[in-house]
Design an enzyme around this catalytic site. Structure first.
Site, PDB file in Angstrom:
ATOM      1  N   ALA A 148     127.087 -23.418 -39.525  1.00 53.37           N
ATOM      2  CA  ALA A 148     126.000 -24.331 -38.862  1.00 53.37           C
ATOM      3  C   ALA A 148     125.269 -25.061 -39.996  1.00 53.37           C
ATOM      4  O   ALA A 148     124.846 -24.248 -41.042  1.00 53.37           O
ATOM      5  CB  ALA A 148     125.296 -23.757 -37.868  1.00 53.37           C
ATOM      6  N   GLU A 189     133.408 -19.095 -37.528  1.00 53.30           N
ATOM      7  CA  GLU A 189     133.782 -19.033 -35.893  1.00 53.30           C
ATOM      8  C   GLU A 189     134.635 -20.218 -35.293  1.00 53.30           C
ATOM      9  O   GLU A 189     135.290 -19.954 -34.478  1.00 53.30           O
ATOM     10  CB  GLU A 189     132.152 -19.060 -35.466  1.00 53.30           C
ATOM     11  CG  GLU A 189     131.368 -17.783 -35.723  1.00 53.30           C
ATOM     12  CD  GLU A 189     129.937 -17.903 -35.724  1.00 53.30           C
ATOM     13  OE1 GLU A 189     129.295 -19.083 -35.915  1.00 53.30           O
ATOM     14  OE2 GLU A 189     129.336 -17.098 -34.961  1.00 53.30           O
ATOM     15  N   GLU A 230     125.099 -15.123 -41.688  1.00 55.54           N
ATOM     16  CA  GLU A 230     123.919 -15.608 -40.952  1.00 55.54           C
ATOM     17  C   GLU A 230     122.759 -14.531 -40.984  1.00 55.54           C
ATOM     18  O   GLU A 230     121.601 -14.925 -41.155  1.00 55.54           O
ATOM     19  CB  GLU A 230     124.075 -15.658 -39.563  1.00 55.54           C
ATOM     20  CG  GLU A 230     124.915 -16.831 -39.133  1.00 55.54           C
ATOM     21  CD  GLU A 230     126.545 -16.494 -39.248  1.00 55.54           C
ATOM     22  OE1 GLU A 230     126.792 -15.403 -39.617  1.00 55.54           O
ATOM     23  OE2 GLU A 230     127.135 -17.236 -38.451  1.00 55.54           O
ATOM     24  N   GLY A 270     129.486 -20.605 -38.966  1.00 53.96           N
ATOM     25  CA  GLY A 270     130.090 -21.308 -37.843  1.00 53.96           C
ATOM     26  C   GLY A 270     131.534 -21.900 -38.307  1.00 53.96           C
ATOM     27  O   GLY A 270     132.228 -22.226 -37.379  1.00 53.96           O
TER      28      GLY A 270
HETATM   29  N1  CAA Z   1     123.939 -26.050 -44.103  1.00 50.59           N
HETATM   30  C1  CAA Z   1     123.724 -27.157 -44.664  1.00 50.59           C
HETATM   31  N2  CAA Z   1     123.850 -27.444 -45.858  1.00 50.59           N
HETATM   32  C2  CAA Z   1     124.832 -26.747 -46.391  1.00 50.59           C
HETATM   33  C3  CAA Z   1     125.294 -25.534 -46.093  1.00 50.59           C
HETATM   34  C4  CAA Z   1     124.927 -25.096 -44.669  1.00 50.59           C
HETATM   35  N3  CAA Z   1     125.490 -24.171 -43.976  1.00 50.59           N
HETATM   36  N4  CAA Z   1     126.291 -24.960 -46.876  1.00 50.59           N
HETATM   37  C5  CAA Z   1     126.095 -25.715 -48.029  1.00 50.59           C
HETATM   38  N5  CAA Z   1     125.217 -26.624 -47.700  1.00 50.59           N
HETATM   39  C6  CAA Z   1     124.985 -27.689 -48.850  1.00 50.59           C
HETATM   40  C7  CAA Z   1     124.092 -27.231 -49.876  1.00 50.59           C
HETATM   41  O1  CAA Z   1     122.508 -27.093 -49.374  1.00 50.59           O
HETATM   42  C8  CAA Z   1     124.242 -28.167 -51.011  1.00 50.59           C
HETATM   43  O2  CAA Z   1     123.506 -29.376 -50.573  1.00 50.59           O
HETATM   44  P1  CAA Z   1     122.493 -30.115 -51.863  1.00 50.59           P
HETATM   45  O3  CAA Z   1     123.524 -30.375 -52.934  1.00 50.59           O
HETATM   46  O4  CAA Z   1     121.835 -31.262 -50.958  1.00 50.59           O
HETATM   47  O5  CAA Z   1     121.419 -28.977 -52.225  1.00 50.59           O
HETATM   48  C9  CAA Z   1     125.530 -28.537 -50.896  1.00 50.59           C
HETATM   49  O6  CAA Z   1     126.108 -28.361 -49.606  1.00 50.59           O
HETATM   50  C10 CAA Z   1     126.621 -27.508 -51.780  1.00 50.59           C
HETATM   51  O7  CAA Z   1     126.381 -26.219 -51.670  1.00 50.59           O
HETATM   52  P2  CAA Z   1     125.985 -25.310 -52.630  1.00 50.59           P
HETATM   53  O8  CAA Z   1     125.088 -26.002 -53.961  1.00 50.59           O
HETATM   54  O9  CAA Z   1     125.152 -24.110 -52.216  1.00 50.59           O
HETATM   55  O10 CAA Z   1     127.261 -24.965 -53.498  1.00 50.59           O
HETATM   56  P3  CAA Z   1     127.967 -23.451 -53.886  1.00 50.59           P
HETATM   57  O11 CAA Z   1     129.155 -23.715 -54.307  1.00 50.59           O
HETATM   58  O12 CAA Z   1     126.819 -23.144 -55.109  1.00 50.59           O
HETATM   59  O13 CAA Z   1     127.920 -22.483 -52.916  1.00 50.59           O
HETATM   60  C11 CAA Z   1     128.167 -21.735 -50.430  1.00 50.59           C
HETATM   61  C12 CAA Z   1     128.556 -22.716 -51.712  1.00 50.59           C
HETATM   62  C13 CAA Z   1     128.486 -20.423 -50.919  1.00 50.59           C
HETATM   63  C14 CAA Z   1     129.075 -21.952 -49.338  1.00 50.59           C
HETATM   64  C15 CAA Z   1     126.570 -22.075 -50.235  1.00 50.59           C
HETATM   65  O14 CAA Z   1     126.528 -23.240 -49.952  1.00 50.59           O
HETATM   66  C16 CAA Z   1     126.117 -21.190 -48.881  1.00 50.59           C
HETATM   67  O15 CAA Z   1     126.116 -19.997 -49.111  1.00 50.59           O
HETATM   68  N6  CAA Z   1     126.279 -21.895 -47.812  1.00 50.59           N
HETATM   69  C17 CAA Z   1     125.427 -21.462 -46.514  1.00 50.59           C
HETATM   70  C18 CAA Z   1     126.290 -20.467 -45.984  1.00 50.59           C
HETATM   71  C19 CAA Z   1     125.801 -20.018 -44.573  1.00 50.59           C
HETATM   72  O16 CAA Z   1     124.739 -19.235 -44.746  1.00 50.59           O
HETATM   73  N7  CAA Z   1     126.302 -20.208 -43.401  1.00 50.59           N
HETATM   74  C20 CAA Z   1     126.059 -19.732 -42.343  1.00 50.59           C
HETATM   75  C21 CAA Z   1     124.770 -20.733 -41.793  1.00 50.59           C
HETATM   76  S1  CAA Z   1     124.460 -20.127 -40.085  1.00 50.59           S
HETATM   77  C22 CAA Z   1     125.422 -20.310 -38.933  1.00 50.59           C
HETATM   78  O17 CAA Z   1     126.715 -20.781 -39.057  1.00 50.59           O
HETATM   79  C23 CAA Z   1     125.030 -20.057 -37.531  1.00 50.59           C
HETATM   80  C24 CAA Z   1     125.904 -19.741 -36.362  1.00 50.59           C
HETATM   81  O18 CAA Z   1     126.608 -18.880 -36.304  1.00 50.59           O
HETATM   82  C25 CAA Z   1     126.358 -20.964 -35.600  1.00 50.59           C
END
Ligand code: CAA
Length: 258
Positions: free
Chosen positions: A65, A112, A132, A109
């Site tokens: 998400a 999911e 999460e 998400g």
């Molecule tokens: N939401 C918003 N933006 C996101 C994102 C997310 N879930 N995941 C990645 N991005 C964005 C980053 O912020 C970044 O944007 P900027 O360049 O503007 O900073 C861009 O995508 C590229 O990401 P990274 O620079 O972080 O890329 P990376 O290769 O270093 O890492 C990754 C990749 C491991 C996927 C890392 O981005 C990450 O950990 N993302 C978040 C994963 C996460 O926590 N997901 C759970 C979300 S909560 C949820 O999903 C709730 C639910 O159950 C409904």
């Protein structure tokens, strides 16, 4: 229909929906999930479409998400909007078969969403996770429920409590994905599976999907009765006569969804 966060292509009875927020690793915001729900409803209505593929990019199916969209939300906003509840239901109420073609990250998400599809074909670079807990929250779209049913309590607890990622090989071993293919062949293999499904009677395909899904909702004896009744009902279709006649005549069946 023109969409901003997804790309929809229909070719040979297969609708492919590509999540398309490349700057955000296909993070699922309300706009994308709204468009995905609409595209799925359209595909369900379109007689030409017989199977649906949901995919992302080579780097990310979806990294969860959209954390930026969620970060300022209050409990009241989340509760009153039933955040992602409607969209989740729209995805799982799609009647036609949906395959998730997953390359790269399928996190939160994203994992999911893949689990809401009927089965998952994973590229060998796929990574699944429910991270999460690292954000001070927990999954909200099935990460504690569907994942537990798919891979069992111990692994689901491990994934949810540690937030670690699972690679494609482990995901296949655990039963989360149906098969793993080389990343370069992901779309070819998934299309080939979708085309095979598209050749079947749509009545049998939808009945199979409803029956497998019922296994997650009911007792074994009720599920077996549900299955048997659907099996009996298919004997009211022309496609049953055609399928069995084609077998006897050693030819390919021509199903007409009747
Ligand atoms: N939401 C918003 N933006 C996101 C994102 C997310 N879930 N995941 C990645 N991005 C964005 C980053 O912020 C970044 O944007 P900027 O360049 O503007 O900073 C861009 O995508 C590229 O990401 P990274 O620079 O972080 O890329 P990376 O290769 O270093 O890492 C990754 C990749 C491991 C996927 C890392 O981005 C990450 O950990 N993302 C978040 C994963 C996460 O926590 N997901 C759970 C979300 S909560 C949820 O999903 C709730 C639910 O159950 C409904």
């Amino acid at each position: 229909m023109a969409y901003e966060t997804i790309i929809v292509e229909i070719e040979d009875h297969v609708a492919t929906i590509k999540l398309n927020r490349p700057d955000a690793m296909n993070a699922l915001n309300s706009h994308l999930l709204g468009e995905l729900s609409e595209a799925l409803a359209e595909a369900d209505k379109n007689d030409k479409v017989r199977c649906i593929i949901i995919t992302g990019s080579a780097k990310a199916f979806a990294a969860g998400a959209d954390i930026k969209e969620m970060s300022e939300k209050s409990y009241v906003e989340m509760f009153l909007s039933d955040f992602f509840g409607r969209e989740g239901n729209a995805i799982t109420s799609t009647r036609k078969p949906i395959i998730a073609a997953v390359a790269g990250y399928a996190l939160g998400g994203g994992c999911e969403l893949a689990m809401m599809c009927d089965f998952i074909i994973a590229a060998d670079n796929a990574k699944f996770g429910q991270p999460e807990i690292n954000l001070g929250v927990m999954p909200g779209l099935g990460g504690t429920q569907r994942l537990t049913r798919f891979i069992g309590k111990s692994k689901a607890m491990d994934m949810n409590l540690t937030g670690r990622f699972m690679d494609a090989e482990e995901a296949e071993r655990a039963g989360l994905v149906s098969r793993v293919v080389p990343a370069k062949q992901l779309m070819e293999e998934t299309r080939s599976a979708a085309e095979k499904i598209a050749e079947k009677s749509m009545i049998s395909a939808i009945a199979c999907k409803e029956s497998v899904n019922r296994a997650y909702e009911t007792t074994l004896s009720e599920g077996l009765l549900f299955e048997r009744r659907l099996f009996h009902a298919l004997f009211a279709t022309d496609d049953q006569s055609e399928g069995m006649a084609a077998f006897a005549e050693k030819r390919t069946a021509q199903f007409r969804d009747r």
